[in-house]
Design a protein around this motif. Structure first.
Motif, mmCIF file in Angstrom:
data_model
loop_
_atom_site.group_PDB
_atom_site.id
_atom_site.type_symbol
_atom_site.label_atom_id
_atom_site.label_comp_id
_atom_site.label_asym_id
_atom_site.label_seq_id
_atom_site.Cartn_x
_atom_site.Cartn_y
_atom_site.Cartn_z
ATOM 1 N N MET A 14 0.915 -1.175 0.012
ATOM 2 C CA MET A 14 -0.118 0.123 0.002
ATOM 3 C C MET A 14 0.879 1.306 0.021
ATOM 4 N N ILE A 15 1.981 1.353 0.758
ATOM 5 C CA ILE A 15 2.863 2.432 0.846
ATOM 6 C C ILE A 15 3.196 2.464 -0.654
ATOM 7 N N GLU A 16 3.485 1.442 -1.306
ATOM 8 C CA GLU A 16 4.339 1.594 -2.699
ATOM 9 C C GLU A 16 3.168 2.205 -3.637
ATOM 10 N N LEU A 17 1.917 1.641 -3.556
ATOM 11 C CA LEU A 17 1.000 2.175 -4.372
ATOM 12 C C LEU A 17 0.841 3.613 -4.020
ATOM 13 N N ALA A 18 0.765 4.146 -2.836
ATOM 14 C CA ALA A 18 0.633 5.631 -2.396
ATOM 15 C C ALA A 18 1.990 6.473 -3.011
ATOM 16 N N GLY A 63 -1.021 -3.513 -16.860
ATOM 17 C CA GLY A 63 -1.952 -3.265 -15.829
ATOM 18 C C GLY A 63 -1.195 -3.430 -14.343
ATOM 19 N N GLY A 64 -2.036 -3.562 -13.229
ATOM 20 C CA GLY A 64 -1.442 -3.827 -12.065
ATOM 21 C C GLY A 64 -2.718 -3.332 -11.183
ATOM 22 N N TYR A 65 -2.126 -2.532 -10.100
ATOM 23 C CA TYR A 65 -2.900 -2.143 -8.974
ATOM 24 C C TYR A 65 -2.826 -0.770 -8.654
ATOM 25 N N ILE A 66 -3.860 -0.126 -8.418
ATOM 26 C CA ILE A 66 -3.774 1.274 -7.814
ATOM 27 C C ILE A 66 -4.736 1.534 -6.666
ATOM 28 N N LEU A 67 -4.618 2.545 -5.905
ATOM 29 C CA LEU A 67 -5.304 2.995 -4.890
ATOM 30 C C LEU A 67 -6.538 3.081 -5.133
ATOM 31 N N ALA A 68 -7.650 2.684 -4.323
ATOM 32 C CA ALA A 68 -8.994 3.045 -4.840
ATOM 33 C C ALA A 68 -9.670 4.483 -4.147
ATOM 34 N N LYS A 69 -8.762 4.926 -3.478
ATOM 35 C CA LYS A 69 -8.830 6.281 -2.788
ATOM 36 C C LYS A 69 -7.650 6.953 -2.361
ATOM 37 N N GLU A 70 -7.609 8.160 -2.564
ATOM 38 C CA GLU A 70 -6.428 8.959 -2.113
ATOM 39 C C GLU A 70 -5.726 8.570 -1.107
ATOM 40 N N PRO A 71 -4.227 8.663 -0.865
ATOM 41 C CA PRO A 71 -3.407 8.162 -0.031
ATOM 42 C C PRO A 71 -3.832 8.607 1.353
ATOM 43 N N THR A 75 -5.930 4.664 5.926
ATOM 44 C CA THR A 75 -4.958 4.661 7.124
ATOM 45 C C THR A 75 -4.613 3.177 7.382
ATOM 46 N N ALA A 76 -3.345 3.156 8.173
ATOM 47 C CA ALA A 76 -2.717 2.129 8.415
ATOM 48 C C ALA A 76 -3.706 1.000 9.086
ATOM 49 N N GLY A 77 -4.559 1.674 9.925
ATOM 50 C CA GLY A 77 -5.555 0.993 10.702
ATOM 51 C C GLY A 77 -6.522 0.102 9.620
ATOM 52 N N ASP A 78 -6.875 0.871 8.514
ATOM 53 C CA ASP A 78 -7.768 0.251 7.528
ATOM 54 C C ASP A 78 -6.854 -1.021 6.929
ATOM 55 N N ILE A 79 -5.766 -0.912 6.815
ATOM 56 C CA ILE A 79 -4.995 -1.902 6.207
ATOM 57 C C ILE A 79 -4.776 -3.257 7.010
ATOM 58 N N ILE A 80 -4.381 -2.935 8.377
ATOM 59 C CA ILE A 80 -3.801 -3.946 9.359
ATOM 60 C C ILE A 80 -5.299 -4.669 9.786
ATOM 61 N N GLU A 113 -5.291 4.158 18.101
ATOM 62 C CA GLU A 113 -5.128 5.463 17.714
ATOM 63 C C GLU A 113 -4.229 5.804 16.683
ATOM 64 N N VAL A 114 -2.850 5.192 17.101
ATOM 65 C CA VAL A 114 -1.753 5.295 16.378
ATOM 66 C C VAL A 114 -1.897 4.743 14.842
ATOM 67 N N LEU A 115 -2.604 3.713 14.763
ATOM 68 C CA LEU A 115 -2.858 3.187 13.250
ATOM 69 C C LEU A 115 -3.841 3.966 12.576
ATOM 70 N N ASP A 116 -4.906 4.417 13.328
ATOM 71 C CA ASP A 116 -6.094 4.944 12.734
ATOM 72 C C ASP A 116 -5.520 6.625 12.433
ATOM 73 N N SER A 117 -4.601 6.979 12.918
ATOM 74 C CA SER A 117 -4.237 8.377 12.814
ATOM 75 C C SER A 117 -3.110 8.563 11.814
ATOM 76 N N THR A 118 -2.602 7.408 11.353
ATOM 77 C CA THR A 118 -1.510 7.559 10.435
ATOM 78 C C THR A 118 -2.076 7.163 9.094
ATOM 79 N N THR A 119 -1.833 7.810 8.251
ATOM 80 C CA THR A 119 -2.402 7.681 6.644
ATOM 81 C C THR A 119 -1.412 7.138 6.005
ATOM 82 N N LEU A 120 -1.643 6.822 4.822
ATOM 83 C CA LEU A 120 -0.742 6.243 3.701
ATOM 84 C C LEU A 120 0.124 7.439 3.105
ATOM 85 N N GLU A 121 -0.464 8.546 2.948
ATOM 86 C CA GLU A 121 0.080 9.607 2.703
ATOM 87 C C GLU A 121 1.273 10.203 3.870
ATOM 88 N N ASP A 122 0.956 9.866 4.884
ATOM 89 C CA ASP A 122 1.985 10.097 6.147
ATOM 90 C C ASP A 122 3.303 9.140 5.652
#
Length: 138
Positions: A14-18, A63-71, A75-80, A113-122
């Protein structure tokens, strides 16, 4: 609580896609080669991320993969939570005595809180230089 390779490698994908957001699809092969990971294992991880609506697949020669939303919206919490399930420092929380239960709940909530407040953009913008430049507080 321990995050397995599923969560760690899922974050890597996900970080690479971001980092490449807006540049077109990225193949899992490219991510696997860049990070010296098993492409086959990454293929297993991408399916739940796609099913959760976090990534989209693009078919074709380029082809390949892209993020479905902006980075910034993932959040890291979404992924984990997709790859690891619910965050819990211990099993059987409801069976613990009240003092210990309160401690485990506070630990769980701090990690969430840490996972949910850390975005892929971060994470994508983090240069990885000085460890003190990106501090997590639990």
């Amino acid at each position: 609580m321990k995050i397995s390779t599923k969560g760690r490698y899922g974050l890597t994908i996900m970080i690479e896609l971001a980092r490449k957001f807006g540049e077109g699809p990225i193949s899992l092969k490219a991510i696997a080669q860049t990070h010296d990971l098993s492409e086959h294992y990454l293929e297993q991880l991408i399916s739940p991320l796609r099913n959760a609506g976090l990534v989209k697949s693009i078919r074709g020669a380029y082809g390949g993969y892209i993020l479905a939303k902006e980075p910034a919206l993932i959040t890291a919490g979404d992924i984990i939570s997709v790859l690891e399930g619910p965050i819990s420092p211990v099993e059987g929380l409801e069976e613990e005595e009240p003092a210990k239960r309160e401690l485990w709940i506070r630990i769980r909530d701090a990690v969430r809180e840490v996972l949910d407040s850390t975005t892929l953009e971060d994470l994508a913008n983090h240069s990885g230089g000085d460890a003190s430049s990106y501090m997590f507080y639990i």
